[in-house]
Design a protein around this motif. Structure first.
Motif, PDB file in Angstrom:
ATOM      1  N   LEU A  68       0.827  -1.204   0.000  1.00  0.00           N
ATOM      2  CA  LEU A  68       0.000   0.000   0.000  1.00  0.00           C
ATOM      3  C   LEU A  68       0.865   1.260   0.000  1.00  0.00           C
ATOM      4  N   ALA A  69       1.949   1.249   0.766  1.00  0.00           N
ATOM      5  CA  ALA A  69       2.844   2.413   0.824  1.00  0.00           C
ATOM      6  C   ALA A  69       3.483   2.681  -0.534  1.00  0.00           C
ATOM      7  N   ARG A  70       3.812   1.610  -1.258  1.00  0.00           N
ATOM      8  CA  ARG A  70       4.353   1.790  -2.623  1.00  0.00           C
ATOM      9  C   ARG A  70       3.309   2.427  -3.517  1.00  0.00           C
ATOM     10  N   ALA A  71       2.079   1.936  -3.454  1.00  0.00           N
ATOM     11  CA  ALA A  71       0.998   2.482  -4.291  1.00  0.00           C
ATOM     12  C   ALA A  71       0.739   3.954  -3.941  1.00  0.00           C
ATOM     13  N   LEU A 104       8.557  12.676  13.220  1.00  0.00           N
ATOM     14  CA  LEU A 104       8.811  12.063  11.916  1.00  0.00           C
ATOM     15  C   LEU A 104       7.839  12.679  10.928  1.00  0.00           C
ATOM     16  N   GLU A 105       8.340  13.007   9.744  1.00  0.00           N
ATOM     17  CA  GLU A 105       7.492  13.552   8.688  1.00  0.00           C
ATOM     18  C   GLU A 105       7.551  12.643   7.473  1.00  0.00           C
ATOM     19  N   ALA A 106       6.375  12.427   6.880  1.00  0.00           N
ATOM     20  CA  ALA A 106       6.272  11.637   5.655  1.00  0.00           C
ATOM     21  C   ALA A 106       5.285  12.330   4.723  1.00  0.00           C
ATOM     22  N   VAL A 107       5.486  12.119   3.436  1.00  0.00           N
ATOM     23  CA  VAL A 107       4.630  12.747   2.423  1.00  0.00           C
ATOM     24  C   VAL A 107       4.189  11.710   1.400  1.00  0.00           C
ATOM     25  N   ALA A 108       3.126  12.060   0.690  1.00  0.00           N
ATOM     26  CA  ALA A 108       2.650  11.264  -0.445  1.00  0.00           C
ATOM     27  C   ALA A 108       1.965  12.227  -1.402  1.00  0.00           C
ATOM     28  N   ASN A 166      -3.500   9.185  -4.479  1.00  0.00           N
ATOM     29  CA  ASN A 166      -4.258   9.113  -3.227  1.00  0.00           C
ATOM     30  C   ASN A 166      -5.552   9.917  -3.292  1.00  0.00           C
ATOM     31  N   ILE A 167      -6.049  10.100  -4.514  1.00  0.00           N
ATOM     32  CA  ILE A 167      -7.206  10.959  -4.741  1.00  0.00           C
ATOM     33  C   ILE A 167      -8.500  10.139  -4.679  1.00  0.00           C
ATOM     34  N   ASN A 168      -9.566  10.796  -4.303  1.00  0.00           N
ATOM     35  CA  ASN A 168     -10.869  10.120  -4.310  1.00  0.00           C
ATOM     36  C   ASN A 168     -11.717  10.638  -5.463  1.00  0.00           C
ATOM     37  N   ASP A 169     -12.965  10.210  -5.524  1.00  0.00           N
ATOM     38  CA  ASP A 169     -13.856  10.580  -6.627  1.00  0.00           C
ATOM     39  C   ASP A 169     -14.285  12.047  -6.585  1.00  0.00           C
ATOM     40  N   LYS A 170     -13.984  12.745  -5.515  1.00  0.00           N
ATOM     41  CA  LYS A 170     -14.335  14.159  -5.389  1.00  0.00           C
ATOM     42  C   LYS A 170     -13.147  15.078  -5.681  1.00  0.00           C
ATOM     43  N   GLY A 171     -11.984  14.479  -5.982  1.00  0.00           N
ATOM     44  CA  GLY A 171     -10.809  15.263  -6.322  1.00  0.00           C
ATOM     45  C   GLY A 171      -9.959  15.698  -5.137  1.00  0.00           C
ATOM     46  N   CYS A 172     -10.262  15.140  -3.972  1.00  0.00           N
ATOM     47  CA  CYS A 172      -9.447  15.454  -2.795  1.00  0.00           C
ATOM     48  C   CYS A 172      -8.826  14.158  -2.263  1.00  0.00           C
ATOM     49  N   ALA A 173      -8.005  14.288  -1.229  1.00  0.00           N
ATOM     50  CA  ALA A 173      -7.311  13.120  -0.685  1.00  0.00           C
ATOM     51  C   ALA A 173      -8.311  12.093  -0.152  1.00  0.00           C
ATOM     52  N   PHE A 174      -8.090  10.835  -0.492  1.00  0.00           N
ATOM     53  CA  PHE A 174      -8.904   9.710  -0.037  1.00  0.00           C
ATOM     54  C   PHE A 174      -8.695   9.505   1.458  1.00  0.00           C
ATOM     55  N   LEU A 206      -9.670  11.694  12.974  1.00  0.00           N
ATOM     56  CA  LEU A 206     -10.640  12.750  12.700  1.00  0.00           C
ATOM     57  C   LEU A 206     -10.319  13.352  11.339  1.00  0.00           C
ATOM     58  N   TYR A 207     -11.338  13.477  10.499  1.00  0.00           N
ATOM     59  CA  TYR A 207     -11.201  14.123   9.200  1.00  0.00           C
ATOM     60  C   TYR A 207     -11.801  15.519   9.346  1.00  0.00           C
ATOM     61  N   LEU A 208     -10.968  16.541   9.216  1.00  0.00           N
ATOM     62  CA  LEU A 208     -11.384  17.897   9.550  1.00  0.00           C
ATOM     63  C   LEU A 208     -11.776  18.749   8.353  1.00  0.00           C
ATOM     64  N   GLN A 209     -11.128  18.514   7.218  1.00  0.00           N
ATOM     65  CA  GLN A 209     -11.465  19.256   6.000  1.00  0.00           C
ATOM     66  C   GLN A 209     -10.870  18.534   4.800  1.00  0.00           C
ATOM     67  N   PRO A 210     -11.455  18.739   3.610  1.00  0.00           N
ATOM     68  CA  PRO A 210     -10.889  18.107   2.415  1.00  0.00           C
ATOM     69  C   PRO A 210      -9.467  18.617   2.157  1.00  0.00           C
ATOM     70  N   LEU A 211      -8.639  17.727   1.673  1.00  0.00           N
ATOM     71  CA  LEU A 211      -7.253  18.074   1.339  1.00  0.00           C
ATOM     72  C   LEU A 211      -7.106  18.010  -0.174  1.00  0.00           C
ATOM     73  N   LEU A 212      -6.750  19.132  -0.768  1.00  0.00           N
ATOM     74  CA  LEU A 212      -6.628  19.230  -2.228  1.00  0.00           C
ATOM     75  C   LEU A 212      -5.177  19.291  -2.680  1.00  0.00           C
ATOM     76  N   ASP A 213      -4.256  19.056  -1.759  1.00  0.00           N
ATOM     77  CA  ASP A 213      -2.825  19.124  -2.036  1.00  0.00           C
ATOM     78  C   ASP A 213      -2.178  17.792  -1.686  1.00  0.00           C
ATOM     79  N   ASP A 214      -0.867  17.708  -1.900  1.00  0.00           N
ATOM     80  CA  ASP A 214      -0.122  16.526  -1.476  1.00  0.00           C
ATOM     81  C   ASP A 214      -0.316  16.311   0.024  1.00  0.00           C
ATOM     82  N   LEU A 215      -0.182  15.070   0.446  1.00  0.00           N
ATOM     83  CA  LEU A 215      -0.369  14.697   1.840  1.00  0.00           C
ATOM     84  C   LEU A 215       0.953  14.862   2.580  1.00  0.00           C
TER      85      LEU A 215
END
Length: 152
Positions: free
Chosen positions: A21-24, A37-41, A46-54, A91-100
């Motif tokens: 999953l991490a590779r994908a 520790l910081e990590a990015v993707a 990692n996008i969903n059907d609404k155009g934001c982060a899944f 907790l999901y607080l707001q849609p994310l439209l950028d890299d994670l």
């Protein structure tokens, strides 16, 4: 190479080799300093059907980042442990439209002495970690988790 950079690179290699999953997700470990520790993707895989982060990608990135923080602190001390998620809350607080971009830290500063003492005495210990994925306008998602380490 700086020891923290070396450990972060080793963690990234391990995660990408052992967690498909991490590779994908195209996860990358970008910074480690014992306390965080910081990590990015990237957003695209990692996008969903609404155009934001899944949401599943957000939860996975935060879980892996928090787990990685515990793993690296144990590696720094030469301890071989299996690390498991004991419990977690997202907790999901707001849609994310950028890299994670996730940052993990220990929930209670100074909790490590007790953690290591319990681990050496019983072979098993728990530690609380928090993680946040930030957006341009604030936090997008948070994770509070307890991880269990067992000596091998």
């Amino acid at each position: 190479m700086n020891r923290h950079l070396e450990l972060a690179a080793q963690l990234q290699d391990y995660i990408l080799e052992h967690i498909p999953l991490a590779r994908a997700m195209q996860l990358r470990v970008v910074r480690y300093d014992s306390a965080s520790l910081e990590a990015v993707a990237p957003l695209a895989p990692n996008i969903n059907d609404k155009g934001c982060a899944f949401g599943g990608s957000l939860a996975s990135l935060m879980t892996l980042t928090a787990w990685g923080l515990v793993d690296l602190n144990l590696r720094e001390r030469g301890l071989a442990c299996d690390i498991y998620v004991g419990d977690s809350s997202v907790l999901y607080l707001q849609p994310l439209l950028d890299d994670l971009h996730a940052t993990a830290r220990y929930t209670q500063r100074g909790s490590f002495p007790g953690f290591f003492e319990t681990l050496s005495r019983t072979g098993k210990a728990r530690i609380a970690v928090s993680c946040v994925v930030t957006a341009a306008s604030g936090d997008a998602a948070t994770l509070e988790a307890t991880f269990v380490a067992k000596l091998r």
